[in-house]
Design a protein around this motif. Structure first.
Motif, PDB file in Angstrom:
ATOM      1  N   UNK A  98       0.847  -1.192   0.000  1.00 62.08           N
ATOM      2  CA  UNK A  98       0.000   0.000   0.000  1.00 62.08           C
ATOM      3  C   UNK A  98       0.881   1.239   0.000  1.00 62.08           C
ATOM      4  N   UNK A  99       0.511   2.276  -0.729  1.00 60.67           N
ATOM      5  CA  UNK A  99       1.151   3.570  -0.484  1.00 60.67           C
ATOM      6  C   UNK A  99       0.745   4.032   0.925  1.00 60.67           C
ATOM      7  N   UNK A 100       1.608   4.757   1.574  1.00 56.96           N
ATOM      8  CA  UNK A 100       1.320   5.245   2.927  1.00 56.96           C
ATOM      9  C   UNK A 100       1.678   6.714   3.016  1.00 56.96           C
ATOM     10  N   UNK A 101       1.492   7.263   4.197  1.00 56.17           N
ATOM     11  CA  UNK A 101       1.898   8.663   4.374  1.00 56.17           C
ATOM     12  C   UNK A 101       3.417   8.787   4.378  1.00 56.17           C
ATOM     13  N   UNK A 102       4.133   7.671   4.555  1.00 58.70           N
ATOM     14  CA  UNK A 102       5.591   7.688   4.558  1.00 58.70           C
ATOM     15  C   UNK A 102       6.191   7.405   3.184  1.00 58.70           C
ATOM     16  N   UNK A 103       5.538   6.523   2.424  1.00 61.24           N
ATOM     17  CA  UNK A 103       6.031   6.164   1.091  1.00 61.24           C
ATOM     18  C   UNK A 103       4.854   6.214   0.126  1.00 61.24           C
ATOM     19  N   UNK A 104       4.948   7.082  -0.864  1.00 58.32           N
ATOM     20  CA  UNK A 104       3.854   7.258  -1.831  1.00 58.32           C
ATOM     21  C   UNK A 104       3.897   6.170  -2.899  1.00 58.32           C
ATOM     22  N   UNK A 105       2.827   6.100  -3.668  1.00 63.83           N
ATOM     23  CA  UNK A 105       2.768   5.162  -4.787  1.00 63.83           C
ATOM     24  C   UNK A 105       3.919   5.420  -5.753  1.00 63.83           C
ATOM     25  N   UNK A 106       4.169   6.675  -6.050  1.00 66.06           N
ATOM     26  CA  UNK A 106       5.245   7.040  -6.980  1.00 66.06           C
ATOM     27  C   UNK A 106       6.597   6.554  -6.461  1.00 66.06           C
ATOM     28  N   UNK A 125       5.964  -4.164  -9.372  1.00 66.26           N
ATOM     29  CA  UNK A 125       5.216  -3.558  -8.268  1.00 66.26           C
ATOM     30  C   UNK A 125       3.729  -3.762  -8.493  1.00 66.26           C
ATOM     31  N   UNK A 126       3.051  -4.273  -7.469  1.00 59.71           N
ATOM     32  CA  UNK A 126       1.589  -4.369  -7.482  1.00 59.71           C
ATOM     33  C   UNK A 126       1.095  -3.648  -6.237  1.00 59.71           C
ATOM     34  N   UNK A 127       0.249  -2.673  -6.452  1.00 57.15           N
ATOM     35  CA  UNK A 127      -0.292  -1.906  -5.339  1.00 57.15           C
ATOM     36  C   UNK A 127      -1.427  -2.675  -4.683  1.00 57.15           C
ATOM     37  N   UNK A 128      -1.367  -2.782  -3.359  1.00 55.02           N
ATOM     38  CA  UNK A 128      -2.450  -3.436  -2.629  1.00 55.02           C
ATOM     39  C   UNK A 128      -3.682  -2.540  -2.713  1.00 55.02           C
ATOM     40  N   UNK A 129      -4.766  -3.113  -3.137  1.00 56.56           N
ATOM     41  CA  UNK A 129      -6.052  -2.428  -3.174  1.00 56.56           C
ATOM     42  C   UNK A 129      -7.128  -3.497  -3.180  1.00 56.56           C
ATOM     43  N   UNK A 130      -8.347  -3.119  -3.436  1.00 54.29           N
ATOM     44  CA  UNK A 130      -9.466  -4.051  -3.318  1.00 54.29           C
ATOM     45  C   UNK A 130      -9.276  -5.306  -4.166  1.00 54.29           C
ATOM     46  N   UNK A 131      -8.915  -5.169  -5.425  1.00 52.82           N
ATOM     47  CA  UNK A 131      -8.792  -6.339  -6.309  1.00 52.82           C
ATOM     48  C   UNK A 131      -7.357  -6.814  -6.480  1.00 52.82           C
ATOM     49  N   UNK A 132      -6.469  -6.348  -5.633  1.00 52.12           N
ATOM     50  CA  UNK A 132      -5.056  -6.618  -5.871  1.00 52.12           C
ATOM     51  C   UNK A 132      -4.651  -8.066  -5.622  1.00 52.12           C
ATOM     52  N   UNK A 133      -5.387  -8.797  -4.803  1.00 58.87           N
ATOM     53  CA  UNK A 133      -5.019 -10.199  -4.576  1.00 58.87           C
ATOM     54  C   UNK A 133      -5.177 -10.988  -5.869  1.00 58.87           C
ATOM     55  N   UNK A 134      -6.251 -10.738  -6.605  1.00 59.63           N
ATOM     56  CA  UNK A 134      -6.408 -11.437  -7.882  1.00 59.63           C
ATOM     57  C   UNK A 134      -5.335 -10.994  -8.875  1.00 59.63           C
ATOM     58  N   UNK A 135      -4.987  -9.705  -8.877  1.00 58.45           N
ATOM     59  CA  UNK A 135      -3.908  -9.239  -9.764  1.00 58.45           C
ATOM     60  C   UNK A 135      -2.566  -9.827  -9.357  1.00 58.45           C
ATOM     61  N   UNK A 136      -2.355 -10.016  -8.065  1.00 55.69           N
ATOM     62  CA  UNK A 136      -1.125 -10.639  -7.589  1.00 55.69           C
ATOM     63  C   UNK A 136      -1.003 -12.058  -8.138  1.00 55.69           C
TER      64      UNK A 136
END
Length: 133
Positions: free
Chosen positions: A92-100, A113-124
């Motif tokens: 996940x992006x956080x307040x310490x490390x952004x997506x970028x 890189x795969x961003x954790x989000x709602x559908x990210x487990x299937x994308x993983x």
């Protein structure tokens, strides 16, 4: 031991780990999940995987708070398993490390890189399947 797993995963979130284990079982993938960097290093010395998946944030030891040790884990994988092993940074992006910043780090380290989000487990698991071939 010297076991071969489809996936060695470093992920400290118990609920997400349970979901990932369940999906791996359904897909008939052999998976081992470690919750700390210390545990992961021990596993790397004993076992191998077709794919390594690293959360962005996890503790070094069981009694410590999670922090951004993904680069450390990736460096250790490369030192022990070689430069060509497939690695996915899954966070996940956080307040310490952004997506970028995660994307830039993944590019610099030459990992996916795969961003954790709602559908990210299937994308993983789609990414795991494509890397396994």
């Amino acid at each position: 031991m010297d076991e071969l797993y489809d996936i060695l995963f470093l992920e400290n979130h118990t609920e997400r780990s349970t979901l990932i284990k369940d999906i791996a079982k359904i897909r008939k993938l052999k998976i081992r999940i470690n919750y700390t960097l210390e545990e992961f290093v021990i596993t790397l010395k004993q076992d191998n995987a077709k794919i390594y998946v690293i959360d962005g944030m996890f503790p070094k030891r069981p009694d410590e708070a999670a922090w951004f040790y993904a680069k450390d884990a990736i460096d250790i994988i490369r030192q022990q398993k070689g430069m060509d092993v497939p690695i996915i940074l899954y966070s996940f992006p956080t307040r310490y490390v952004s997506r970028i910043e995660f994307v830039e780090m993944a590019n610099r380290l030459q990992v996916q890189y795969i961003e954790k989000e709602v559908d990210s487990v299937s994308r993983l698991f789609e990414a795991v399947n494509s890397l396994k071939k």
